[in-house]
Design an enzyme around this catalytic site. Sequence first.
Site, PDB file in Angstrom:
ATOM      1  N   GLU A 170       0.937  -1.198   0.196  1.00 53.41           N
ATOM      2  CA  GLU A 170      -0.066  -0.052  -0.028  1.00 53.41           C
ATOM      3  C   GLU A 170       0.849   1.173  -0.019  1.00 53.41           C
ATOM      4  O   GLU A 170       1.824   1.291   0.713  1.00 53.41           O
ATOM      5  CB  GLU A 170      -0.652   0.029   1.290  1.00 53.41           C
ATOM      6  CG  GLU A 170      -1.836   1.107   1.198  1.00 53.41           C
ATOM      7  CD  GLU A 170      -2.732   1.320   2.549  1.00 53.41           C
ATOM      8  OE1 GLU A 170      -2.371   0.670   3.598  1.00 53.41           O
ATOM      9  OE2 GLU A 170      -3.531   2.138   2.547  1.00 53.41           O
ATOM     10  N   ARG A 226       5.326 -12.826   9.570  1.00 47.20           N
ATOM     11  CA  ARG A 226       6.048 -11.862   9.188  1.00 47.20           C
ATOM     12  C   ARG A 226       7.208 -11.790  10.136  1.00 47.20           C
ATOM     13  O   ARG A 226       7.295 -12.559  11.078  1.00 47.20           O
ATOM     14  CB  ARG A 226       5.287 -10.725   9.471  1.00 47.20           C
ATOM     15  CG  ARG A 226       4.756 -10.316  10.835  1.00 47.20           C
ATOM     16  CD  ARG A 226       3.726  -9.145  11.225  1.00 47.20           C
ATOM     17  NE  ARG A 226       3.970  -8.096   9.994  1.00 47.20           N
ATOM     18  CZ  ARG A 226       2.536  -7.508   9.669  1.00 47.20           C
ATOM     19  NH1 ARG A 226       1.628  -7.619  10.194  1.00 47.20           N
ATOM     20  NH2 ARG A 226       3.033  -6.524   8.671  1.00 47.20           N
ATOM     21  N   LYS A 242       4.412   0.466  10.573  1.00 44.96           N
ATOM     22  CA  LYS A 242       4.472   1.669   9.696  1.00 44.96           C
ATOM     23  C   LYS A 242       3.854   2.994  10.326  1.00 44.96           C
ATOM     24  O   LYS A 242       4.369   4.243  10.181  1.00 44.96           O
ATOM     25  CB  LYS A 242       3.578   1.569   8.333  1.00 44.96           C
ATOM     26  CG  LYS A 242       4.253   0.843   7.251  1.00 44.96           C
ATOM     27  CD  LYS A 242       3.762   1.098   5.894  1.00 44.96           C
ATOM     28  CE  LYS A 242       2.807  -0.053   5.517  1.00 44.96           C
ATOM     29  NZ  LYS A 242       2.236   0.146   4.260  1.00 44.96           N
TER      30      LYS A 242
END
Length: 556
Positions: free
Chosen positions: A36, A261, A271
């Site tokens: 994104e 992850r 983020k």
Amino acid sequence: MSDPESRAPDFIRTIVAEELAAGKWGGKVITRFPPEPNGYLHIGHAKALCVDFGLPLEFGGRCNLRFDDTNPTKEETEYVEAIMQDIRWLGFDWGEHLYFASDYFEQLYQWAVQLIKDGKAYVDDLTADETREHRGTLTEAGKASPYRNRSVEENLDLFARMRAGEFADGTKTLRAKIDMASPNINLRDPVMYRIRHAAHHRTGDKWCIYPMYDWAHGQSDSIEGVTHSLCSMEYEDHRPLYDWFVEQLPIHHPRQIEFARLNVTYTMMSKRKLLQLVNDGVVAGWDDPRMPTLCGLRRRGYTPESIRDFTDRVGVGKTYNLIQIELLEHCLREDLNKRAPRVMAVLRPLKVVIENYPEGKVEELDAVNNPEDAAMGTRKVPFARELWIEQADFMENPPKKYFRLAPGAEVRLRWAYIVKCTGVVKNARGEIVEVRCTYDPATLGANPTDRKIKGTIHWVAAQTARPAEIRLYDHLFVSPKPDEVEDWKSQINPNSLERVSGYVEPSLADAAPGNRYQFERTGYFCVDPDTKPGNLVFNRTVSLRDTWGKIEKQEG
RNA sequence: UGGGAGAUGGUGCAAUGGUAGCACGACUGACUCUGGAUCAGUUAAUCAAGGUUCGAAUCCUUGUCUCCCAGCCA
């Protein structure tokens, strides 16, 4: 880097190998990397990149780069440019296969219309709060919206008018009609479209309704012919929805596979929080060398090869993991040890005067550029009467096992002579400002036979030295798991950056930004872009392993 | 207390019914004109309890612990 053939296959490669052996997918693997564009890529993304791009490299096929740009309020072109640059830097190439979910908005809309016609989607007038109340809880079923049974005609009309911009933000949504009582909350009539009168970074004002992730992602994968849609574990609960959406249409059905992850000690991957560090000025920007972002690591001096090696060694599984940052640093040192030219630089200078060396004389001595690689050749380093050495390389009252300079002690000057300390000069406050030595002219390129000199220290001749700003970095956080502390900002390391004024050998005078070196005995450094002609700036990429430092620590 | 997933040395990854192995770390020692690198060695693990089996990390049962999910974020 480890040989792909020698690595034990992870569970994903095992699955893919079995499928291909069984004749599935037409023998080729198509994956996608779907960032994104609302932030910069970090080391965690590097793992996903290696998995997504690595699979087709091994089995044949390709990896598409697709920006998941379905939320115009968070996304910016600045990020897409940066993301592409970082992926290329890491060493991956998407060829012609650059896509945007926003390219599919029209197709997605048409498919949504089809779902409405099939009675599988409806326009809902509930507010966000009401939707939440109707959704139920983890243990209680949800209840149906009063708008759930609108006619197909009314839904078609309302949806068209949503697109046409007749309704305000938040007043209507398009929802899939699945099961409000499902134990999987994702299946309780998930929202497919919301109204957002906001300019999109690519489609501008063309749309005021935007698809949600679950609706857009699987259909986009399908459009691109993706065979394996690899994502992180938190999407496991979404897989039934992913499958449901593609099954409602006569379209290609990719397989979603989830893996854990990456997490690394002393840093964080959020983020949102990284953005906060930037906005709060805790760091100088997304590319601050303390950041776990790819651009930060790049500026710090990390090599793409070392990062890929790291992700290889970390492996791929489904278990939560917290990788020790020491492994990353090991991969870095291993890579840099082979390729970084050695130079001498003094970080915290202390003056040395060699009493029996002629004033004004300068010798050009030979120094090996890299003992690991003879092909890297040699260079000349000037030697003179006055030198800079490291403050830590002299002690007036040394402990035992200290092999460096001390009153009466002898030490080898790297690539030069053996010197003996004859005394010190102190200032009014009693601080040592100068060390006096004599040198043994017979020891250039030769060891004395009557005595053993254990220590070797680095140095820079004072009159030819170039001043440099050297930035020393430490972990950004003091806790190995800063994310798990209630007030994560309290874990920020106040000493994560130290700037020192040192001296480097003259061969570095014209060093170009990005160049990497080993400063002998101290660490690996790279030239920072802040460097201007005559004003050298270095970043410490990583220190050398420090056995002496460890001994010092142990003995108090 | 609904659903989903996962538990192997300090950390991460292997072993898919047959000697628990590799890497990082830590600790020894050797070597060294970088206290680097290199080399040799040591340390240390199957979540628990039952069961099946000649044999279980692996299969079965029960339990324990951890993570994820109630955005009109992705």
